[in-house]
Write an enzyme that holds these catalytic residues in place. Structure first.
Site, PDB file in Angstrom:
ATOM      1  N   PRO A 172      37.113  39.824  33.565  1.00 16.74           N
ATOM      2  CA  PRO A 172      36.389  40.053  32.309  1.00 16.74           C
ATOM      3  C   PRO A 172      34.924  39.664  32.303  1.00 16.74           C
ATOM      4  CG  PRO A 172      37.640  38.035  32.159  1.00 16.74           C
ATOM      5  CD  PRO A 172      37.911  38.576  33.520  1.00 16.74           C
ATOM      6  N   CYS A 173      34.381  39.234  33.434  1.00 17.73           N
ATOM      7  CA  CYS A 173      33.029  38.696  33.324  1.00 17.73           C
ATOM      8  C   CYS A 173      31.990  39.730  32.916  1.00 17.73           C
ATOM      9  CB  CYS A 173      32.602  37.984  34.605  1.00 17.73           C
ATOM     10  SG  CYS A 173      32.930  38.909  36.078  1.00 17.73           S
ATOM     11  N   GLY A 174      32.259  40.992  33.136  1.00 15.44           N
ATOM     12  CA  GLY A 174      31.266  41.993  32.741  1.00 15.44           C
ATOM     13  C   GLY A 174      31.554  42.646  31.409  1.00 15.44           C
TER      14      GLY A 174
END
Lengths: 222, 710
Positions: A172-174
């Protein structure tokens, strides 16, 4: 109450996630007859208490079947050396078997990134779980490109926060960055903001697996 | 022709199983915690639902909840009772302790035994009360808990009708019912499925009265229903999806109907759903003819049973490999990799993780520097680390040497090299850590002849260690112990990093490339592609750019015994504790920088503020030659020192002498330190320096104020 500010930076609050998730599941059931339903799995009392009115949980859809055309290369090398008791068929038997993979998808809220995350796992009909390479190999051809090109989604193994077993997820970091872009043109004050968030989010991540949202669902949030 | 009147042989579509990973996790912990070596059969529960998809059958699933929490319990607790999504059926699990045990199980006998249970339930009428017993199944398995491989076979025992039943008619239910009947049937089926009392009862009767009104009755009401004037359909939850065959549950159902109620012409309903509601287009209604078997008159007779499930390769046994999700070592490797990948993905796309994980590092010294460097290397994904040290863990060591614990220092102390390697493994199981207990021969510490052979062996061993690794870290605590390693690294043209500590100052530097082109030896062996690449990169020494220096290049004296004639406290290196971690960290970061620099060890010295730094700067930043730090000032300086042609460790003269004479040369240097000075011409240099007359008288005093201490 809808938190308007939260969605402008591409994130979603935990409460809004829950609201949106339930609506998402209902709409999916209404408009999408091909695939199994999403269920909200409630985990509020997991820790022995429910934290002030927050319903902890996640969305789950089990046993989504993806048929494959080509034959599988499976590891049966060892089995054939075992002494198999091969039952001769009786004439009253019709042998069946499906050629494909079974997927389970969970939509879980990540409090560290403040976005929803798609967790999933896959297995062949024999119960053998697929590893990351096999999953990537079997993605629909368009989406393999999405994964490598966009550099915003990649598959990684992570412990499922509720089930405590390793699952795979789209990292989910982006997410907040590309959600910000998607929602950029939208009116932040509309009523079903949270729903729109989740549906837009899913329309991107679902693509990785070839899961398409029915048109009516997309239309319903404008 | 008589066969044709009765219709073709009725073929039942096989049941399919689906074993969830959770079942194996559950079995593993049950075995480890409760069962241990007990092989008593265990009662388990399977779950299925009516087919709900026109393209795919539903399966009998085994989940973690299928297993009892206590093996001696009856069936697992009825938490799933009344759940429409999990219709439970009983089963038996035979789990063996060995693979041989699994292979030699009497599968035929077990199947027959399970079938006998079903037959007895049919005869006794128990099936009327609890119809799920008609779907009793059997699992045999072997769990290899070292490799996390699970071998198993599943059977769905079905009584064989002899002669087989024939199919008179089969069509979609919507075509068989009238519109009114269909509506009524759908309604009561949905009601049946909604009620928690009946949702998981897989066999039932659908009774249709003359006014098209349908009701559902449990099996035990059959006798009563028979006498009412209505059509009776024997209904069941059908897992199969296809339009031309009924599913497996019908097999035992027919046997039951025939044996229990003597009915030989059976109208049945294969109940299937869509989106949670009855789907009469997918569901089938059919008629079967059974020829009662004479043998069934005999109370003792148990009919033949078949039902082993076959996998795609038509084999009964299958194996599932769950090591990637259950083997902790594999999981920790993928977690560690994720960390580095995130770094590459988010900040440093040019990070070469494969190169890092395949670079073999040799650490000479397992003290304050060695321990920290090893940890930092592992954090960067380096997997192959060799530590060399001849000491034992002393009681004060664990405080400053981060790989040791108090236990290592007891009983005289474990050998450091071995304790360090073990500690690395405890931190990260996938590391290939090796500890080598060995002294490094040093000049100025003359060798008595009786020890000569051992010392020469050590030299040879060190030579081989340097050759077989890609990068060498000189982390020992004396100057003279660095001489031989420096020479060997210069000879082999290896990536070499030195870290040295003062009381509150440190030096971290990378040695320049070796003075001579690749030696015949190292070319022939070509230990690793990395070394070869380094070889290719090194510029020939005669060219424009001078080599960068090594640790000894700036010295004008050969290394001598620095520890003799000192008091104990002077012999131990006393440093501020913060120094070693700082220097070690810098050493590793410098190492990573070299690996990523296109010129490798031949890269020029780079400075922070130089004008041309923009063009040469790599994503990781500049690549200095030397970093000298002063903790008292919290400052660092970046310096360069070029190689000296009189260097006692790396100058061409010394290296070629080593290549020519090998260990003899080393021994001579160790025993006679002035030999090195003579060889390199340092002796000459000093003589000429001493004879240099300086006229100090004209120096003015006020110049002193302008002097700056560096």
């Amino acid at each position: 109450m809808v938190s308007i500010k939260a969605t402008c930076d591409g994130s979603l609050s935990s409460i809004n996630f829950q609201i949106a998730a339930i609506t998402f599941a209902e709409k999916w059931k209404k408009f999408n007859s091909d695939l199994p339903e999403w269920l909200w799995i409630d985990c509020s009392n997991r820790l022995g208490f429910a934290a002030h009115g927050v319903r902890d949980g996640y969305l789950s859809v089990q046993n989504v079947f993806f048929q494959i055309q080509r034959s599988l290369k499976e590891d049966y090398g060892e089995c054939s050396s075992l002494n198999d008791y091969e039952e001769p068929f009786d004439i009253a038997t019709l042998t069946t078997g499906d050629d494909g993979y079974w997927y389970d998808f969970h939509v879980v809220y990540s409090s560290s990134y403040s976005v929803p995350v798609l967790y999933f796992r896959a297995r062949s009909s024999d119960g053998q779980p697929l590893n990351k390479d096999e999953i990537e190999k079997n993605l629909p051809t368009g989406s393999a490109k999405v994964l490598t090109d966009s550099k915003w989604t990649f598959i990684t193994q992570e412990e499922h926060p509720y089930l405590n077993r390793p699952w795979y997820m789209l990292h989910p970091c982006g997410t907040s960055e590309w959600m910000k872009l998607i929602l950029a043109g939208e009116n932040p004050a509309i009523e079903n903001r949270n729903e729109q968030y989740l549906i837009s989010w899913f329309s991107v991540v679902g693509q990785v697996f070839g899961l398409k949202l029915p048109f009516e669902m997309l239309k319903s949030v404008g | 022709m008589s066969g044709d009147e009765k219709g073709p042989v009725l073929q039942f579509a096989t049941f399919q199983s689906s074993v969830d990973e959770g079942f194996w996790h559950g079995l593993s912990s049950l075995k480890l915690n409760k069962l241990k070596t007990d092989e008593t059969p265990i009662s388990i529960m399977g779950f299925y639902t009516p087919c709900s998809n026109p393209h795919v059958s539903s399966h009998l699933t085994l989940l973690a909840e299928s297993l009892p929490t206590e093996p001696s319990d009856g069936l697992p607790t009825a938490t799933t009772h009344g759940n429409r999504n999990k219709c439970s059926v009983p089963g038996t699990l035979y789990n063996t302790n060995t693979l041989e045990g699994y292979q030699s199980l009497d599968k035929k006998g077990l199947l027959q035994a399970e079938g006998k249970k079903i037959w007895e339930d049919i005869r006794s009428g128990k099936a009327e009360e609890d119809s799920s017993v008609l779907l009793r199944f059997l699992v045999v398995s072997f769990a290899d808990l070292k490799k996390f491989h699970f071998y198993y076979s599943i059977a769905f025992p079905a009584v064989v009708l002899d002669p087989p039943a024939t199919l008179v008619d089969l069509r979609p239910a919507s075509e068989w019912f009238t519109l009114e009947e269909a509506e009524s049937v759908s309604a009561c089926c949905n009601e049946w499925r909604m009620s928690s009392l009946t949702a998981d009862v897989p066999f039932f009767l659908v009774c249709i009265s003359s006014n098209s009104n349908a009701t559902i009755r449990p099996l035990k009401d059959f006798k009563a229903c028979q006498h009412e004037d209505q059509k009776i359909l024997f209904a069941f939850y059908d897992p199969y999806h296809g339009p031309n065959n009924p599913g497996w549950p019908l097999r035992n159902y027919l046997a039951f109907i025939s044996a229990r109620w003597n009915i030989n012409k059976v109208q049945f309903l294969c109940y299937r759903e869509n989106r949670g509601f009855a789907d009469l287009g997918l569901s089938l209604v059919g008629e079967a003819l059974i020829q009662p078997s004479q043998a069934w008159q005999d109370e003792e007779h148990v009919p033949k049973v078949i039902g082993w499930e076959l996998n795609k390769e038509r084999k009964v046994s299958r194996r599932v490999d769950l090591s990637t999700s259950m083997d902790p070592t594999r999981m920790v490797v993928s977690a560690a990799d994720l960390n580095l990948k995130l770094m590459r993905w988010r900040a440093l796309p040019s990070l070469n993780l494969n190169m890092l994980s395949s670079t073999k590092c040799l650490l000479l010294g397992a003290g304050t520097l060695g321990c920290q460097v090893a940890r930092m290397l592992m954090a960067w994904g380096v997997r192959k680390i060799t530590l060399v040290d001849n000491g034992k863990v002393a009681m004060s060591n664990p405080l400053r040497q981060s790989l040791y614990t108090h236990d290592d220092s007891l009983k005289g102390g474990t050998k450091k090299a071995l304790a360090a390697a073990e500690s690395l493994r405890k931190i990260f199981p996938a590391v290939e850590g090796e500890g080598i207990v060995m002294s490094i021969p040093m000049p100025g510490h003359p060798v008595p002849s009786k020890d000569e052979k051992n010392v020469l062996d050590d030299c040879k061993r060190l030579h081989d260690l340097v050759e077989s690794h890609d990068a060498v870290f000189l982390l020992t605590d004396t100057r003279e112990s660095r001489w031989l390693p420096t020479l060997l690294c210069a000879n082999a043209n290896k990536l070499t990093i030195t870290a040295a500590l003062g009381f509150d100052s440190f030096l971290v530097m990378r040695h320049g490339s070796g003075p001579l082109s690749a030696s015949y030896e190292s070319k022939a062996e070509s230990v690793s592609s990395l070394s070869a690449r380094v070889e290719e990169m090194s510029l020939p020494q005669s060219d424009s750019k001078p080599r960068l220096g090594c640790y000894f290049c700036n010295d004008v004296v050969a290394p001598v015994d620095s520890t003799a004639n000192r008091t104990l406290d002077q012999q131990c290196t006393v440093t501020r504790p913060g120094l070693a971690p700082i220097a070690s960290a810098l050493a590793v970061e410098l190492f990573v920088g070299i690996l990523h620099h296109p010129l490798g060890i031949s890269a020029e010295a780079e400075f922070g503020n130089s004008l041309d730094s923009g063009s040469s700067e790599q994503p990781l930043g500049i690549l200095p030659h030397q970093i000298r730090g002063a903790l008292s000032q919290f400052s660092q300086m970046i310096l360069v020192g070029h190689s000296s042609n009189s260097c006692t460790a790396c100058c061409p003269t010394v290296v070629s002498e080593y290549r020519k004479r090998g260990l003899d040369f080393v021994l001579q240097a160790i025993n006679h330190p002035t030999y090195l000075e003579d060889l390199t011409g340092l002796t000459e240099l000093m003589k000429s320096a001493n004879s240099f007359d300086l006229d100090w008288d004209n120096a003015t005093d006020d110049d002193d104020d302008d002097c700056v201490e560096i």
